[in-house]
Design a protein around this motif. Structure first.
Motif, PDB file in Angstrom:
ATOM      1  N   LEU A   3       0.840  -1.184   0.000  1.00  0.00           N
ATOM      2  CA  LEU A   3       0.000   0.000   0.000  1.00  0.00           C
ATOM      3  C   LEU A   3       0.874   1.233   0.000  1.00  0.00           C
ATOM      4  CD1 LEU A   3      -2.695  -0.911   2.682  1.00  0.00           C
ATOM      5  CD2 LEU A   3      -3.130  -0.478   0.270  1.00  0.00           C
ATOM      6  N   GLU A   4       0.312   2.342  -0.448  1.00  0.00           N
ATOM      7  CA  GLU A   4       1.052   3.592  -0.406  1.00  0.00           C
ATOM      8  C   GLU A   4       1.380   3.923   1.040  1.00  0.00           C
ATOM      9  OE1 GLU A   4       0.601   8.285  -1.773  1.00  0.00           O
ATOM     10  OE2 GLU A   4      -0.856   6.776  -2.430  1.00  0.00           O
ATOM     11  N   ASP A   5       2.652   4.210   1.286  1.00  0.00           N
ATOM     12  CA  ASP A   5       3.088   4.493   2.650  1.00  0.00           C
ATOM     13  C   ASP A   5       2.541   5.837   3.113  1.00  0.00           C
ATOM     14  OD1 ASP A   5       5.081   3.291   4.692  1.00  0.00           O
ATOM     15  OD2 ASP A   5       5.619   5.407   4.644  1.00  0.00           O
ATOM     16  N   GLY A   6       2.161   5.908   4.382  1.00  0.00           N
ATOM     17  CA  GLY A   6       1.555   7.132   4.897  1.00  0.00           C
ATOM     18  C   GLY A   6       2.519   8.076   5.573  1.00  0.00           C
ATOM     19  N   GLY A   7       3.812   7.881   5.394  1.00  0.00           N
ATOM     20  CA  GLY A   7       4.789   8.727   6.079  1.00  0.00           C
ATOM     21  C   GLY A   7       5.110   8.187   7.460  1.00  0.00           C
ATOM     22  N   GLU A   8       5.457   9.055   8.390  1.00  0.00           N
ATOM     23  CA  GLU A   8       5.868   8.608   9.717  1.00  0.00           C
ATOM     24  C   GLU A   8       4.706   8.454  10.690  1.00  0.00           C
ATOM     25  OE1 GLU A   8       8.884  11.076  11.348  1.00  0.00           O
ATOM     26  OE2 GLU A   8      10.442  10.377   9.973  1.00  0.00           O
ATOM     27  N   MET A   9       3.651   9.222  10.511  1.00  0.00           N
ATOM     28  CA  MET A   9       2.557   9.224  11.477  1.00  0.00           C
ATOM     29  C   MET A   9       1.539   8.123  11.170  1.00  0.00           C
ATOM     30  SD  MET A   9       3.822  11.541  13.244  1.00  0.00           S
ATOM     31  CE  MET A   9       2.519  11.619  14.496  1.00  0.00           C
ATOM     32  N   ALA A  10       0.761   7.749  12.185  1.00  0.00           N
ATOM     33  CA  ALA A  10      -0.284   6.744  12.011  1.00  0.00           C
ATOM     34  C   ALA A  10      -1.298   7.238  10.983  1.00  0.00           C
ATOM     35  CB  ALA A  10      -0.956   6.464  13.350  1.00  0.00           C
ATOM     36  N   PHE A  11      -1.833   6.323  10.184  1.00  0.00           N
ATOM     37  CA  PHE A  11      -2.778   6.701   9.137  1.00  0.00           C
ATOM     38  C   PHE A  11      -3.787   5.587   8.901  1.00  0.00           C
ATOM     39  CE2 PHE A  11       0.612   4.391   7.115  1.00  0.00           C
ATOM     40  CZ  PHE A  11       0.058   3.727   6.031  1.00  0.00           C
ATOM     41  N   LEU A  12      -4.883   5.945   8.259  1.00  0.00           N
ATOM     42  CA  LEU A  12      -5.931   4.999   7.886  1.00  0.00           C
ATOM     43  C   LEU A  12      -5.789   4.720   6.397  1.00  0.00           C
ATOM     44  CD1 LEU A  12      -8.952   6.568   9.817  1.00  0.00           C
ATOM     45  CD2 LEU A  12      -7.525   4.647  10.532  1.00  0.00           C
ATOM     46  N   PRO A  13      -5.237   3.581   6.012  1.00  0.00           N
ATOM     47  CA  PRO A  13      -4.964   3.312   4.600  1.00  0.00           C
ATOM     48  C   PRO A  13      -6.239   3.028   3.802  1.00  0.00           C
ATOM     49  CG  PRO A  13      -4.430   1.400   5.913  1.00  0.00           C
ATOM     50  CD  PRO A  13      -4.779   2.487   6.887  1.00  0.00           C
ATOM     51  N   LEU A  14      -6.179   3.338   2.527  1.00  0.00           N
ATOM     52  CA  LEU A  14      -7.262   3.014   1.605  1.00  0.00           C
ATOM     53  C   LEU A  14      -6.872   1.750   0.847  1.00  0.00           C
ATOM     54  CD1 LEU A  14      -8.020   6.582   0.171  1.00  0.00           C
ATOM     55  CD2 LEU A  14      -9.281   5.340   1.944  1.00  0.00           C
TER      56      LEU A  14
END
Length: 409
Positions: free
Chosen positions: A140-151
């Motif tokens: 999946l596309e990485d969300g950077g350093e912070m927590a994220f809700l992936p699509l």
């Protein structure tokens, strides 16, 4: 400010030394309150019983070779609001629980997954992934350093790793835990796919890190040479049947994938010809086993914890940096161990005057060691050589891991 209560479940089988190593890392967590539940066979049970952890963890004996059933036993005794899972051959960075539990401040988040570093302690083994009903995982596309809700794409679920994930206890109880048809492999994938059909969101937490050492087991040797694929085959077929996916085509695809893997290990001298043939036969036997294995084997009675919350008292919650030349490693390692015994999470940097690649490891004495050349690369995407002073290199490496270790963050 205290976070939600967390129960950390560790399942162990036939790896007592690795289990104690895992617990030593957990003893450096910068988080409160949490408890540790160890579900282990006789070897692990006895090993923990003879250490300082004996009275600090919930120690449960479990002899069946079934990781899902063992986890369900851990869930039954978990009294925390959140249940986190880590394998016995993984070491959690000090801020692991702090980052892994942060997304649960959002009431819609039911699951969180962290990132896993591989054997060199720097390269990622698993990052953001999605998984389909045939068990295929894609990036999946990485969300950077912070927590994220992936699509994720239609038909996929967010993938979390069993060695670095957390779930709300109430949600796990409502789902009756893990499906015990998955004795090993795809157990968390099955859970991910079932969670997909609920209203709960899954967050991924890049800063919640564990290091996966890939210790030897009944399925692989210390050098990662494969010795048995039976459970891989069986769990694959169970997953396909459970979610209505074609069996034969996926099994043929997996058989080819594993044959290539075994062939490569044979080419590298890790397996002999007879060994390779035997291992591939265990995969075929697993496929056959999976065709008749009943799925939907859930555990009942998870709603109410079977034992009260037992706060785990960390041994190390202050951070300290040591650094020096590789030639002085003996003295510096002893100093690091002494500081760890005094309550410090020590980051020890050992630089040689060359361009060697860097490696990171956790030592059971309670400190993290990074060793490599002053001009060598840590992240494998960096140049082979970079000119730097000792002071600047140290500053750079400290910055790279600060989110994982600095207690002030």
């Amino acid at each position: 400010m205290a976070g939600p209560t967390v129960s950390v479940v560790v399942v162990s089988r036939e790896r007592p030394d690795s289990l104690l190593w895992c617990l030593a890392a957990l003893a450096g967590q910068n988080y409160a309150p949490f408890e540790v539940i160890v579900v282990a066979d006789e070897t692990g049970f006895s090993a923990v019983s003879e250490t300082v952890f004996a009275q600090r963890v919930k120690l449960l004996r479990f002899e069946e070779a079934n990781i899902s059933a063992a986890r369900n036993k851990g869930i039954a005794h978990a009294a925390g609001e959140i249940i986190a899972f880590i394998d016995d051959d993984a070491a959690a960075e000090p801020n692991w629980l702090k980052h892994l539990t942060a997304p649960f401040n959002d009431s819609e988040v039911g699951v969180a997954g962290g990132y896993v570093r591989g054997r060199n302690g720097i390269s990622h083994q698993w990052k953001a992934q999605q998984v389909d009903t045939e068990g295929r995982a894609t990036a999946l596309e990485d969300g950077g350093e912070m927590a994220f809700l992936p699509l994720v794409r239609d038909g996929f679920a967010v993938k979390t790793e069993g060695t670095n994930m957390a779930v709300r206890r109430s949600l796990l109880a409502a789902m009756k835990g893990f499906d015990e048809a998955f004795a090993f492999f795809l157990d968390e994938t099955d859970l991910n796919l079932r969670l997909r059909d609920t209203q709960n969101k899954t967050a991924l937490c890049p800063q919640a890190e564990v290091h996966h050492a890939y210790k030897a087991s009944t399925r692989r040797r210390e050098d990662r040479a494969v010795t048995d694929l039976h459970d891989v085959g069986a769990s694959t077929v169970v997953l396909l049947r459970k979610f209505g996916s074609p069996v034969e085509s996926r099994c043929a695809e997996m058989a080819q994938e594993q044959a290539q893997r075994i062939s490569e290990q044979q080419r590298r001298g890790m397996l002999g010809k007879d060994e390779a043939e035997r291992v591939l036969k265990t995969l075929e036997a697993g496929f056959e086993d999976g065709k008749s294995r009943l799925f939907g084997q859930y555990s009942g009675g998870l709603e109410t914890p079977q034992s009260p919350f037992l706060p785990f008292e960390p041994s190390r919650q202050k951070d300290k940096t040591l650094a020096g030349r590789w030639r002085n490693r003996g003295k510096l390692r002893q100093e690091a161990a002494d500081l760890a015994a005094k309550g410090y999470n020590v980051s020890l940097y050992l630089f040689s005057l060359d361009a060697r690649f860097h490696h990171v490891r956790f030592d059971a004495a309670g400190y993290w060691e990074q060793a490599g050349g002053q001009f060598g690369k840590s992240d494998r995407s960096e140049p082979l050589f970079r000119l730097s002073t000792f002071k600047n290199r140290l500053k750079s490496e400290e910055s790279r891991v600060k989110h994982a270790r600095k207690s002030a963050l």
